[in-house]
Design an enzyme around this catalytic site. Structure first.
Site, short mmCIF file in Angstrom:
data_model
loop_
_atom_site.label_atom_id
_atom_site.label_comp_id
_atom_site.label_asym_id
_atom_site.label_seq_id
_atom_site.Cartn_x
_atom_site.Cartn_y
_atom_site.Cartn_z
N TYR A 79 5.90 8.80 7.79
CA TYR A 79 4.68 7.97 7.83
C TYR A 79 5.03 6.48 7.77
CZ TYR A 79 -0.10 6.65 6.27
OH TYR A 79 -1.35 6.09 6.14
N HIS A 90 0.87 -1.18 0.00
CA HIS A 90 0.00 0.00 0.00
C HIS A 90 0.90 1.22 0.00
CE1 HIS A 90 -4.40 0.16 0.65
NE2 HIS A 90 -4.24 -1.13 0.62
N TYR A 107 -8.18 9.39 4.79
CA TYR A 107 -8.27 10.28 5.97
C TYR A 107 -9.29 11.36 5.64
CZ TYR A 107 -3.89 8.14 7.53
OH TYR A 107 -2.93 7.25 7.93
N LYS A 130 1.95 2.99 14.21
CA LYS A 130 3.37 2.76 14.53
C LYS A 130 3.57 1.65 15.56
CE LYS A 130 5.17 6.36 12.23
NZ LYS A 130 6.12 6.18 11.13
N PRO A 146 -2.95 5.22 17.67
CA PRO A 146 -3.02 4.51 16.38
C PRO A 146 -3.05 5.48 15.18
CG PRO A 146 -5.16 4.49 17.46
CD PRO A 146 -4.22 5.15 18.41
#
Ligand code: APR
Length: 388
Positions: free
Chosen positions: A385, A68, A198, A294, A290
């Site tokens: 990220y 992804h 998001y 990570k 979350p």
């Protein structure tokens, strides 16, 4: 060597120690089925995949993992996508359900002769700063016993015995309640986007993450005291449609919501991560929100750092890496905390009794636009990220 907990941290560490010829035993308070069916995260950073690969633990994720590399932001300003797998260091995530990874790690550990005691709870670690550290354990039948060990790795998570056994005077705790809560949902439905979604909406944040071709993870920002079962499935899907602007960008693929939980976003770091013979690893060492997926990636990284340090100390008498374990892991933990905190500020209106101050709201909008328009900001985002 005794390892408390058979999650990602404990099982990666156990496999590394066995590969280095170091005898270890894992204590796990749950049964094997529980451990293997616990649906958790599933976003593996490129470095995590490299760690698993170089330790021969990546067979399952190589077979079934999905790369992804795109995330899509939906805001009042419109929608934009970041191909983060090609930005910055050019690393994508690998989506591989965590319970499948844990199942792989467990099978491998047992295949190579690893010893694990299920349904056996570590009650306390004592004497960690003395010559004979030991673990008090409670067996499935309620009997208690004591296991002696040269070293103890607390991989038993946020509520485990390891964290509890460090004397309060020997550790500093850094805690942050981010003031935001999410309703976490697992839907029996294929992903609705080909990206991590998001949605930044005046009614609150909503998130979309593929878990597999048939299962999708959704998040809905909710009030602090919300009950997970307060809304019907239909009410949840209608709210997801609103926040993800489905009328504008396309419908969400609906399905049965099979798991729900409310999580209050909080972070919690202990310093140092070592107390004599006791080492804290993964969630036992630090909790992270979350917001940037990570947690499991830090757990695997710390397990490798500790595994290599123990091998050097026990096989070659070289204790330098063991003495440097805490500082080395804390540097990664705080880098991950900083980015996760930044993500929380990006995804949510600043919390407060009167809501977001107008000034704060303008700062946030500028941050979103910089991410949309600035290549250097996008490179920084991509590296933070996916990186650990
Ligand atoms: N004795 C023995 N086992 C215990 C005890 C105890 N007192 N307390 C907890 N455990 C076990 C749990 O049953 C669980 O299997 O320890 C394990 C801890 O696993 P995780 O909570 O997954 O923690 P960790 O391995 O550090 O992984 C952390 O992975 O779960 C994801 O994203 C999540 O950030 C988290 C990351």
């Amino acid at each position: 060597m005794v390892i408390l907990g058979a999650g990602p941290a404990g099982l990666v560490l156990g496999n590394l120690l066995l590969r280095a010829g170091i005898d270890c035993a894992v204590l796990e308070r749950s049964g094997r089925d529980d451990v293997q069916n616990r649906a958790r995260a599933g976003f593996l950073a490129a470095n995590t995949v490299r760690i698993l690969a170089r330790n021969g633990l990546d067979e399952g994720l190589r077979r079934n993992g999905q790369e992804h590399g795109v995330c899509e932001f939906r805001t009042d300003d419109g929608r934009f996508r970041l191909d983060y797998g090609r930005l910055g260091s050019g690393d994508p995530h690998t989506v591989y359900p965590q319970h499948e990874l844990v199942t792989d790690l467990l099978a491998r550990f047992l295949d190579v002769g690893g010893r694990i005691r299920f349904d056996t709870e570590a009650v306390a670690v004592s004497g960690a700063d003395g010559p004979t550290p030991s673990v008090t354990v409670r067996e499935a039948d309620g009997r208690t016993g004591r296991w002696r060990a040269r070293y103890v790795a607390a991989c038993d998570g946020r509520h485990g015995a390891g964290r509890r056994s460090v004397p309060t005077g020997a550790v500093r705790r850094y805690h942050r309640d981010h003031g935001v809560s999410w309703l976490g949902l697992l839907a029996e439905a294929p992903p609705s986007l080909d990206a991590v979604g998001y949605a930044l909406h005046p009614r609150g944040y909503a998130g979309h993450m593929a878990r597999s071709a048939e299962i999708t993870r959704y998040y809905l920002q909710c009030p602090r005291d919300a009950r997970a079962d307060a809304w019907s499935d239909e009410r949840v899907w209608d709210e997801l449609d609103v926040r993800m602007r489905a009328p504008e960008y396309g419908p969400l693929v609906r399905g049965r919501l099979v798991r729900r939980s409310v999580v209050d976003l909080a972070s919690d770091v202990l310093e140092p991560l070592r107390h004599g013979a006791l080492f804290l690893v993964g969630d036992a060492a630090a909790l992270i929100s979350p917001s940037a997926a990570k947690g499991a990636n830090l757990a695997v990284l710390e397990a490798e750092i500790l595994g290599q340090a123990l091998a050097a100390a026990l096989r070659r008498g070289d204790r330098a890496a063991l003495d440097g374990y805490s500082d080395r892991c804390l540097a990664h933990i705080w880098r991950a905390q900083e980015f996760s905190h930044w993500m929380i500020g990006l995804l949510h209106e600043p919390p407060g009794p009167e809501g977001a101050s107008p000034f704060e709201a303008r700062l946030r909008r500028s941050r979103i636009r910089a991410l949309r328009d600035s290549p250097t900001q996008q490179d920084w985002f991509a590296e933070s990220y996916v990186g650990i």
